[in-house]
Scaffold this active site. Structure first.
Site, PDB file in Angstrom:
ATOM      1  N   ASP B  83      16.036 -39.277  -4.166  1.00 34.50           N
ATOM      2  CA  ASP B  83      16.555 -38.127  -4.929  1.00 34.50           C
ATOM      3  C   ASP B  83      18.052 -38.215  -4.890  1.00 34.50           C
ATOM      4  O   ASP B  83      18.496 -38.292  -3.797  1.00 34.50           O
ATOM      5  CB  ASP B  83      15.981 -36.765  -4.171  1.00 34.50           C
ATOM      6  CG  ASP B  83      16.615 -35.621  -4.695  1.00 34.50           C
ATOM      7  OD1 ASP B  83      17.278 -35.687  -5.648  1.00 34.50           O
ATOM      8  OD2 ASP B  83      16.259 -34.385  -4.055  1.00 34.50           O
ATOM      9  N   TRP B 108      15.807 -41.215   4.810  1.00 34.33           N
ATOM     10  CA  TRP B 108      14.427 -40.792   4.801  1.00 34.33           C
ATOM     11  C   TRP B 108      13.922 -41.986   4.376  1.00 34.33           C
ATOM     12  O   TRP B 108      14.443 -43.082   3.853  1.00 34.33           O
ATOM     13  CB  TRP B 108      14.401 -39.579   3.967  1.00 34.33           C
ATOM     14  CG  TRP B 108      14.444 -39.775   2.499  1.00 34.33           C
ATOM     15  CD1 TRP B 108      13.411 -39.964   1.415  1.00 34.33           C
ATOM     16  CD2 TRP B 108      15.561 -39.754   1.568  1.00 34.33           C
ATOM     17  NE1 TRP B 108      14.005 -40.121   0.269  1.00 34.33           N
ATOM     18  CE2 TRP B 108      15.233 -39.940   0.425  1.00 34.33           C
ATOM     19  CE3 TRP B 108      16.960 -39.695   1.926  1.00 34.33           C
ATOM     20  CZ2 TRP B 108      16.218 -40.289  -0.741  1.00 34.33           C
ATOM     21  CZ3 TRP B 108      17.952 -39.948   0.909  1.00 34.33           C
ATOM     22  CH2 TRP B 108      17.422 -40.056  -0.495  1.00 34.33           C
ATOM     23  N   ASP B 127      21.673 -42.593   2.316  1.00 36.04           N
ATOM     24  CA  ASP B 127      22.777 -42.044   1.605  1.00 36.04           C
ATOM     25  C   ASP B 127      24.055 -42.785   1.861  1.00 36.04           C
ATOM     26  O   ASP B 127      24.368 -43.177   2.922  1.00 36.04           O
ATOM     27  CB  ASP B 127      23.051 -40.731   1.936  1.00 36.04           C
ATOM     28  CG  ASP B 127      21.749 -39.629   1.357  1.00 36.04           C
ATOM     29  OD1 ASP B 127      21.153 -40.104   0.488  1.00 36.04           O
ATOM     30  OD2 ASP B 127      21.682 -38.496   1.766  1.00 36.04           O
TER      31      ASP B 127
END
Lengths: 393, 180, 393, 180
Positions: B83, B108, B127
């Site tokens: 995402d 994640w 990220d």
């Protein structure tokens, strides 16, 4: 929590994971490619930026100055900036300079104006030079100038009185502030001067003395800042002090700001196309320049690229529907190209086979500047002023 | 083939999920925290997708149509639970952060099937943090993605713990092991 | 600059203005309406917010919690917030509470987590209560709970270990932090408790003692957080501790969190429509709930409004193409309404003739919740979680 | 009718442009600065649009089609040189800042024709500052708008000087006098 409790928990987690994921027999399907190796995370560095790289400075909304390789169309990186910042490259290619204004609590707290110096390869902050102020405005290129030798930065301030803040980039400190009453902008000219335009239709050049203090000299008034203003985003050759400026009606002003500022003699882009000059009268529909950065100048060939639209006067922010390629020596329009998509920003690389860059909303188009053939359409590129890296800003 | 029955694999994997970077003592600080949290299933490897059924019938919609050629597209096989903006469109790579950003030592995870070898891999979505949003190639894939009370597989959290800035820039998809 | 120089300049400016604008004769056209009066600038205050006001919390991009009057469709104001903030209204309507995280230099510098207290009429900052942390995540409602009596705020933190930070809103200080290992969220329940969901499929209730220290009690595990999670954005009646929760497959869990947390008994929205329960198998296409805030609960009537789409399992973020109106008492779908536009967020007002609010991208739709007739389509309303002001959050 | 031949009118107008608020000593600090700047034409009233020709031939495209009924539309007559979000769509009014924001004591100005009375009015576009962008009813009208080196008629500058926050929220359009 104590260390022993932690250790006990840790062991029980591993046990739980083992029981869940543990002993599944492997189905052996014979001629399978080898497993992909596990990978390490790493961080890219920027390449040395050539002339065919363009920077799209989105300084409102989703901010960031995004760098694109014009040949591949790929994004190379993003220079972080606060809202309403200016970004410039050190002429020697070592640093990016970000003139930015940040409040300690976002929309409140203490205002901090600074020139953030970032390494041009890693984009890491090298240092922050506190500034005594700067103007907050969008889509302007010449609020921050870097001298041709990379020694000085000129930060335009308006608070609301006009001045130019001079920063010594070698010693990383502000040298002082020169008031430029009634004028605006601070484009770098040569090693120690900065060019402004004035509300009375004059040019102003602020020249630094040996101690870095500025004195202002002004040309005669030669245009109407009220009735036919020159677009803020003109094109200037930092090294020589030559500039190409364009007015709302389509007058081109070839400026020489290398010495005492002199009033230039304008010519008309419409006349260059065999049309009458544009009228400012209501109801008169003309081809007019428009957008936010409506003209690019390829200095080696003397070609201008101008975004033009049909409209009444006072439509200066209308994006271009045509691109006019003009030979500034002969003052003739060479090509009028209908654009597939409107554009508000145009820039050109300064190499021998130049690339043309167009921007509107969030899309960047890369064209061959000779054939005007599209090479790349780059979505989500950000929107704002375009800069290529070379002497012409 | 990794050895599923030894602690060593899990230790290795946890180190990897934690970026096995001891820079700034992150592992010491965060690694322990992660391990200590008793009910985070850090390795969601035991279920449907990591089972043996690699037929069309055993695959999610994402896995059935995933490709392995273009890592700048949302349907690239590793992105089954990503995402955010793909770092491959931002000056980085599939496991490389763009200039000026840092990979988070935490992440994640997803379990994605590589169509080229039919294996399920454990993917750490790390990220890249420190610059404003890249905002290109935005994807939101949700295979086995869960809510924030099960954070190890939640892709909405800003996974920039343990880096110097929590500004989200883009997401990478790093192979950290097989999940078979 | 000296005072005398200033005065001289001032006089010359006025003189210049006079000569420019000065002595124009007035053309008298006889029956003219009177001149418009000159106006003063002023500042509006928010009205007292009734149940038919909705808050759209855009906490990514162009941030701000925008308030709209559901009857008129007009925007009432914007509550400023940093990116990834939570916003809640004091039950007595005096304050807005904004849980936000701000760095002193935008993307760098010192992190400041705070609960910013804003006056509910003027929106001015009343005070900032420093927080020891909070989770950064988008589109979640239950990261910030306000107790039914307005005394406590519960801020969910994950760093990455889970805890609930309790703030005494009367004394404006943090009371402490209660670890909720393996659980998440902090929805307010009654005067002194907070509700979380856990990764092992249990409920956890953190109850404050007289000194404001929390103790956690957990229900049995009753759902799979891995295979059929309950959406974070459930609906909870703060006053009574009753909640309606919805899982990815479409199971409704009527929760009573007023005392010791008990495992609820689920029922299926698909069965309520006379369809089989949804399958999680690949290739099986079902009607499934989806979006970011996929269910609203009108507590007085017991009606649920669920955003549904057709798809395979693991499509939980897909916006709804149908709205299902369900009577939670009889567990029957009363209406299936095909939506003109997809929607990811749904909320309902808690009054007798309720309004339904739908949000997708930047558009807000207001419908009559009984007839499902559209009353307003509001462009550029922002996008994010929807909140009405009343006991149900 | 204002008295064009007296200093009083200009003093009054300058005070009005400066919000004639002595709160926080703004006028003392900024008012003087504005007046001191020798070549800002603070009152661009002497030209075409403020002349006598109110026929179709004398009006800009904006003025010919402007309306006086709906101040939430970009073609409302006062908005001839506005740039930004209309405060009328943000919880404010045509001269009213939305809750939580402050009107800037400084502004840029426009000269707009009111179709109802045929008069040209001087409009002060006062930004409301202090909250993040309202981002509704965004307009960018450019009648006689100029560049930033002539700031009094430039609508790109963030005109939030002299208020406690420079965060731009929306813009109002305040009648400060006639321009005939």
């Amino acid at each position: 929590m104590g260390g022993i409790g932690r250790m006990r928990q840790r062991i029980s987690v591993i046990a739980a994971l083992l029981s869940a994921a543990g002993v599944q027999a492997q189905a052996q399907t014979p001629p399978r490619p080898p497993e992909l190796p596990v990978e390490e995370s790493d961080v890219a560095a920027l390449p040395v930026l050539g002339p065919r790289v363009v920077m799209v400075n989105t300084n409102w909304g989703s901010t960031g100055a995004r760098l694109f390789d014009g040949d591949t169309g790929k994004m190379l990186g993003l220079i972080h900036e606060a809202q309403l910042s200016n970004v410039a490259l050190d002429p020697a290619g070592r640093y990016f300079y970000v003139a930015e204004s940040i409040w300690t609590k976002g929309n409140r707290g203490t205002r901090q104006d600074m020139l953030t110096v970032r390494d041009a390869r890693t984009l890491k902050v090298v240092r922050e030079i506190a500034l005594p102020g700067r103007l907050l405005v969008g889509t302007r290129k010449h609020d921050l100038g870097i001298s041709a030798d990379g020694r000085y930065a000129y930060v335009y301030d308006f608070d609301p009185a006009s001045s130019i803040i001079v920063v010594d980039l070698v010693r990383s400190r502000v040298l002082g502030r020169t008031e430029v009453p009634g004028c605006g902008l601070s484009a770098a000219i040569g090693a120690a001067a900065s060019l402004s335009l004035c509300a009375d239709g004059a040019l102003a050049v602020t020249t630094l003395d040996a101690r870095g203090r500025g004195s202002v000299s002004r040309s005669e008034s030669f245009f109407s800042a009220e009735n036919d203003p020159i677009f803020d985003n003109f094109a200037v050759d930092t090294a020589s002090g030559a500039a190409m400026m364009l007015s709302y009606t389509g007058l081109v002003y070839p400026v020489d700001a290398s010495g005492e500022p002199k009033a230039p003699t304008p010519w008309s882009v419409q006349e260059a196309a065999g049309l009458p000059r544009a009228s400012t009268a209501p109801l008169a529909v003309n081809w007019l320049p428009g957008g936010r950065q409506p003209m690019a100048w390829h200095k080696p060939s003397g070609r201008l690229f101008v975004l033009m639209h049909m409209g009444e006067y006072w439509s200066q922010k209308e994006p271009g529907t045509e691109l006019w390629v003009i030979d500034s020596a002969t003052r003739r329009v060479l090509t009028r190209k209908k654009l597939k998509h409107k554009a508000s920003f145009v820039e050109v690389s300064q190499d021998a086979q130049p690339l043309l860059f167009l921007n509107e909303e969030e899309t960047l188009w890369v064209l061959d500047a000779a054939t005007l053939e599209q090479k790349h359409e780059i979505a989500n590129a950000g929107g704002g002023t375009l800069t290529t890296f070379g002497p012409v800003r | 083939m990794p050895d599923h029955s030894s602690d060593a694999r899990f230790e290795r994997l946890l180190r990897r999920l934690a970026g096995h970077s001891s820079r700034r003592g992150i592992l010491a600080r965060l690694g322990a925290t992660i391990v200590a949290a008793p009910v985070f299933p850090l390795l969601p490897v035991s279920h449907a997708q990591s089972g043996k059924d690699r037929s069309v019938r055993g695959k999610t919609g994402f896995a059935r149509t995933a490709q392995t050629k273009d890592d700048t597209q949302c349907d690239y096989w590793r992105y089954c639970a990503i995402d955010g903006s793909l770092c491959t469109c931002c000056g980085g790579g599939v496991h490389t952060c763009p200039p000026g950003t840092e990979p988070s030592p935490t992440s994640w995870v997803g379990t994605c099937i590589n169509p080229d070898d039919g294996r399920a891999y454990l993917i750490a979505y790390r990220d890249c943090c420190g610059s404003s949003a890249c905002n290109r190639c935005n994807c939101d894939n949700t295979d086995r993605a869960t809510e924030i009370y099960r954070p190890s597989t939640n892709n909405d959290i800003i996974w920039c713990f343990g880096v110097s800035s929590m500004e989200y820039h883009c997401s990478t998809a790093v192979v950290v092991g097989t999940a078979e």
